[in-house]
Design a protein around this motif. Structure first.
Motif, PDB file in Angstrom:
ATOM      1  N   MET A  67      32.410  47.966  26.689  1.00 51.82           N
ATOM      2  CA  MET A  67      33.772  47.644  27.124  1.00 51.82           C
ATOM      3  C   MET A  67      33.842  46.169  27.475  1.00 51.82           C
ATOM      4  SD  MET A  67      36.031  49.323  30.213  1.00 51.82           S
ATOM      5  CE  MET A  67      36.171  50.878  29.343  1.00 51.82           C
ATOM      6  N   SER A  68      34.931  45.551  27.134  1.00 50.10           N
ATOM      7  CA  SER A  68      35.125  44.144  27.473  1.00 50.10           C
ATOM      8  C   SER A  68      36.476  43.961  28.137  1.00 50.10           C
ATOM      9  CB  SER A  68      35.015  43.274  26.210  1.00 50.10           C
ATOM     10  OG  SER A  68      36.078  43.565  25.314  1.00 50.10           O
ATOM     11  N   TYR A  69      36.613  42.814  28.795  1.00 44.03           N
ATOM     12  CA  TYR A  69      37.809  42.565  29.600  1.00 44.03           C
ATOM     13  C   TYR A  69      38.370  41.185  29.277  1.00 44.03           C
ATOM     14  CZ  TYR A  69      35.361  46.226  32.162  1.00 44.03           C
ATOM     15  OH  TYR A  69      34.686  47.375  32.496  1.00 44.03           O
ATOM     16  N   SER A  70      39.694  41.080  29.404  1.00 46.52           N
ATOM     17  CA  SER A  70      40.340  39.796  29.165  1.00 46.52           C
ATOM     18  C   SER A  70      40.163  38.887  30.368  1.00 46.52           C
ATOM     19  CB  SER A  70      41.834  40.003  28.906  1.00 46.52           C
ATOM     20  OG  SER A  70      42.488  40.419  30.112  1.00 46.52           O
ATOM     21  N   VAL A  71      40.436  37.621  30.174  1.00 49.28           N
ATOM     22  CA  VAL A  71      40.300  36.670  31.271  1.00 49.28           C
ATOM     23  C   VAL A  71      41.258  37.023  32.406  1.00 49.28           C
ATOM     24  CG1 VAL A  71      41.960  35.024  30.293  1.00 49.28           C
ATOM     25  CG2 VAL A  71      40.166  34.213  31.838  1.00 49.28           C
ATOM     26  N   GLY A  72      42.437  37.542  32.069  1.00 50.99           N
ATOM     27  CA  GLY A  72      43.388  37.928  33.105  1.00 50.99           C
ATOM     28  C   GLY A  72      42.895  39.106  33.912  1.00 50.99           C
ATOM     29  N   GLN A  73      42.284  40.073  33.216  1.00 50.78           N
ATOM     30  CA  GLN A  73      41.742  41.237  33.920  1.00 50.78           C
ATOM     31  C   GLN A  73      40.612  40.828  34.865  1.00 50.78           C
ATOM     32  OE1 GLN A  73      40.929  43.518  30.276  1.00 50.78           O
ATOM     33  NE2 GLN A  73      42.129  45.205  31.155  1.00 50.78           N
ATOM     34  N   VAL A  74      39.722  39.969  34.362  1.00 47.72           N
ATOM     35  CA  VAL A  74      38.597  39.528  35.193  1.00 47.72           C
ATOM     36  C   VAL A  74      39.099  38.740  36.397  1.00 47.72           C
ATOM     37  CG1 VAL A  74      36.520  38.103  35.246  1.00 47.72           C
ATOM     38  CG2 VAL A  74      36.997  39.545  33.259  1.00 47.72           C
ATOM     39  N   ALA A  75      40.093  37.917  36.193  1.00 44.66           N
ATOM     40  CA  ALA A  75      40.659  37.164  37.301  1.00 44.66           C
ATOM     41  C   ALA A  75      41.211  38.109  38.357  1.00 44.66           C
ATOM     42  CB  ALA A  75      41.758  36.228  36.801  1.00 44.66           C
ATOM     43  N   GLY A  76      41.843  39.184  37.903  1.00 46.00           N
ATOM     44  CA  GLY A  76      42.371  40.168  38.839  1.00 46.00           C
ATOM     45  C   GLY A  76      41.274  40.913  39.568  1.00 46.00           C
ATOM     46  N   PHE A  77      40.201  41.293  38.852  1.00 47.99           N
ATOM     47  CA  PHE A  77      39.082  41.990  39.490  1.00 47.99           C
ATOM     48  C   PHE A  77      38.476  41.142  40.605  1.00 47.99           C
ATOM     49  CE2 PHE A  77      38.004  44.065  35.128  1.00 47.99           C
ATOM     50  CZ  PHE A  77      39.020  44.992  35.316  1.00 47.99           C
ATOM     51  N   THR A 105      41.390  32.600  40.002  1.00 51.64           N
ATOM     52  CA  THR A 105      42.450  32.245  39.064  1.00 51.64           C
ATOM     53  C   THR A 105      41.903  32.167  37.643  1.00 51.64           C
ATOM     54  OG1 THR A 105      42.079  29.860  39.272  1.00 51.64           O
ATOM     55  CG2 THR A 105      43.575  30.884  40.863  1.00 51.64           C
ATOM     56  N   VAL A 106      42.787  32.315  36.686  1.00 53.79           N
ATOM     57  CA  VAL A 106      42.408  32.154  35.279  1.00 53.79           C
ATOM     58  C   VAL A 106      41.895  30.745  35.048  1.00 53.79           C
ATOM     59  CG1 VAL A 106      43.321  32.062  32.925  1.00 53.79           C
ATOM     60  CG2 VAL A 106      43.986  33.945  34.459  1.00 53.79           C
ATOM     61  N   ARG A 107      42.499  29.781  35.722  1.00 51.74           N
ATOM     62  CA  ARG A 107      42.059  28.393  35.567  1.00 51.74           C
ATOM     63  C   ARG A 107      40.605  28.234  36.007  1.00 51.74           C
ATOM     64  NH1 ARG A 107      45.666  23.628  38.083  1.00 51.74           N
ATOM     65  NH2 ARG A 107      47.006  24.396  36.400  1.00 51.74           N
ATOM     66  N   THR A 108      40.229  28.934  37.090  1.00 54.27           N
ATOM     67  CA  THR A 108      38.840  28.861  37.549  1.00 54.27           C
ATOM     68  C   THR A 108      37.894  29.388  36.491  1.00 54.27           C
ATOM     69  OG1 THR A 108      39.421  29.048  39.884  1.00 54.27           O
ATOM     70  CG2 THR A 108      37.207  29.723  39.269  1.00 54.27           C
ATOM     71  N   GLU A 123      34.093  26.062  30.593  1.00 58.61           N
ATOM     72  CA  GLU A 123      33.990  24.690  30.091  1.00 58.61           C
ATOM     73  C   GLU A 123      32.712  24.002  30.528  1.00 58.61           C
ATOM     74  OE1 GLU A 123      37.560  23.035  31.599  1.00 58.61           O
ATOM     75  OE2 GLU A 123      38.863  24.122  30.183  1.00 58.61           O
ATOM     76  N   ILE A 124      32.239  24.306  31.743  1.00 59.82           N
ATOM     77  CA  ILE A 124      31.023  23.642  32.234  1.00 59.82           C
ATOM     78  C   ILE A 124      29.768  24.465  31.948  1.00 59.82           C
ATOM     79  CG2 ILE A 124      32.300  22.433  34.045  1.00 59.82           C
ATOM     80  CD1 ILE A 124      31.185  24.426  36.073  1.00 59.82           C
ATOM     81  N   GLY A 125      29.923  25.600  31.281  1.00 54.41           N
ATOM     82  CA  GLY A 125      28.776  26.409  30.906  1.00 54.41           C
ATOM     83  C   GLY A 125      28.229  27.290  32.011  1.00 54.41           C
ATOM     84  N   LEU A 126      28.973  27.423  33.098  1.00 54.11           N
ATOM     85  CA  LEU A 126      28.509  28.257  34.202  1.00 54.11           C
ATOM     86  C   LEU A 126      28.714  29.736  33.904  1.00 54.11           C
ATOM     87  CD1 LEU A 126      27.405  28.462  37.091  1.00 54.11           C
ATOM     88  CD2 LEU A 126      29.759  28.215  37.934  1.00 54.11           C
ATOM     89  N   LEU A 127      29.832  30.069  33.276  1.00 54.86           N
ATOM     90  CA  LEU A 127      30.114  31.457  32.913  1.00 54.86           C
ATOM     91  C   LEU A 127      30.898  31.456  31.608  1.00 54.86           C
ATOM     92  CD1 LEU A 127      30.113  34.504  33.529  1.00 54.86           C
ATOM     93  CD2 LEU A 127      32.278  34.158  34.759  1.00 54.86           C
ATOM     94  N   SER A 128      30.180  31.589  30.537  1.00 45.85           N
ATOM     95  CA  SER A 128      30.823  31.654  29.221  1.00 45.85           C
ATOM     96  C   SER A 128      30.914  33.110  28.801  1.00 45.85           C
ATOM     97  CB  SER A 128      29.999  30.873  28.198  1.00 45.85           C
ATOM     98  OG  SER A 128      29.953  29.501  28.554  1.00 45.85           O
ATOM     99  N   PRO A 129      32.098  33.579  28.463  1.00 46.82           N
ATOM    100  CA  PRO A 129      32.255  34.997  28.089  1.00 46.82           C
ATOM    101  C   PRO A 129      31.413  35.335  26.870  1.00 46.82           C
ATOM    102  CG  PRO A 129      34.200  33.736  27.490  1.00 46.82           C
ATOM    103  CD  PRO A 129      33.359  32.821  28.324  1.00 46.82           C
TER     104      PRO A 129
END
Length: 252
Positions: A1-11, A15-18, A24-30
């Motif tokens: 199962m996978s989740y969208s960026v919006g879903q993960v932000a909600g969990f 923020t989606v921006r975070t 972008e900085i390679g800390l958490l790449s989906p």
């Protein structure tokens, strides 16, 4: 199962921006992308995000978080163990800070002009104002309460320290006689009960034998007082109550 960026932000409550920034900085790449090219996060990504949030909450900058999580010699259990230790230490520090604020409030309410160091020296872990609001509601309209407040407002650090020392000495002597098997109706127990009454009169308000017996009854009917006394020696509250009653009877 996978989740969208919006879903993960909600969990996660971020923020989606975070999440975009972490990518972008390679800390958490989906781990995946949708057919349309949108980010998709799997359970492993969520686990990593949780680790990131733990470390961020503990004050670690993002570059240090990345170094910790990407350490090839560390495993997930090691991260959890480290974070547990750090969180426990932070809880302890926050608890100490909360106690400092409580002591400051206590001193201000009681009119005590002490430095922070002096407040801790005098009161330690004891909180004489723990039930101040309840006490005021129950006895605020009595002369005993007003007299106690008037006296407290005049006490210096030396006064409070002397009071604490007297209480500690009295408590140690009472515990000793209990350990020796002295009954509540024994001479020494009744003498210490009388000393207890006189201490109240010396430091707080005039305490008659009748009032002293009312206090004694509260020591065994109010579980908070019972817990306070019995923490010193099991059965302390009931023993003291009986000694106070016996002392009042012999002096009545």
């Amino acid at each position: 199962m996978s989740y969208s960026v919006g879903q993960v932000a909600g969990f996660a409550g971020v923020t989606v921006r975070t999440l975009h920034h972490y990518d972008e900085i390679g800390l958490l790449s989906p781990s995946g992308r949708s057919h349309a090219g949108h980010r998709r996060y799997d359970d492993a990504d969520l686990d990593r995000l949780q680790q990131i949030m733990f470390y961020r909450e503990l004050g670690f900058p993002l570059d240090q978080v990345a170094a910790l999580l990407d350490d090839p010699d560390a495993d997930p259990r090691e991260h959890l163990r480290r974070q547990h230790e750090l969180l426990t230490a932070r809880i302890a520090e926050l608890t100490r800070m909360a106690e400092a604020v409580e002591h400051a409030m206590e001193a201000r309410k009681m009119g005590i002009n002490l430095t922070p160091e002096e407040k801790f020296e005098v009161f330690g872990d004891h909180d004489p104002e723990q039930y101040a609001e309840e006490v005021e509601q129950r006895w605020g309209d009595t002369e005993a309460y007003r007299e106690s407040q008037r006296r407290a407002a005049r006490y210096t650090k030396a006064d409070w320290q002397r009071m604490q020392d007297e209480n500690a000495d009295w408590g140690a002597r009472y515990q000793a006689l209990m350990a020796e098997g002295e009954p509540p109706t024994g001479e020494r127990a009744m003498e210490l009960a009388e000393e207890h009454r006189q201490q109240i009169g010396r430091w707080h308000y005039a305490c008659s034998y009748e009032m002293h017996q009312c206090l004694a009854e509260m020591y065994v009917t109010d579980e908070r007082f019972t817990a306070y006394f019995d923490a010193m020696t099991p059965g302390f509250a009931a023993h003291l109550r009986d000694a106070i009653v016996a002392n009042a009877a012999r002096r009545g």
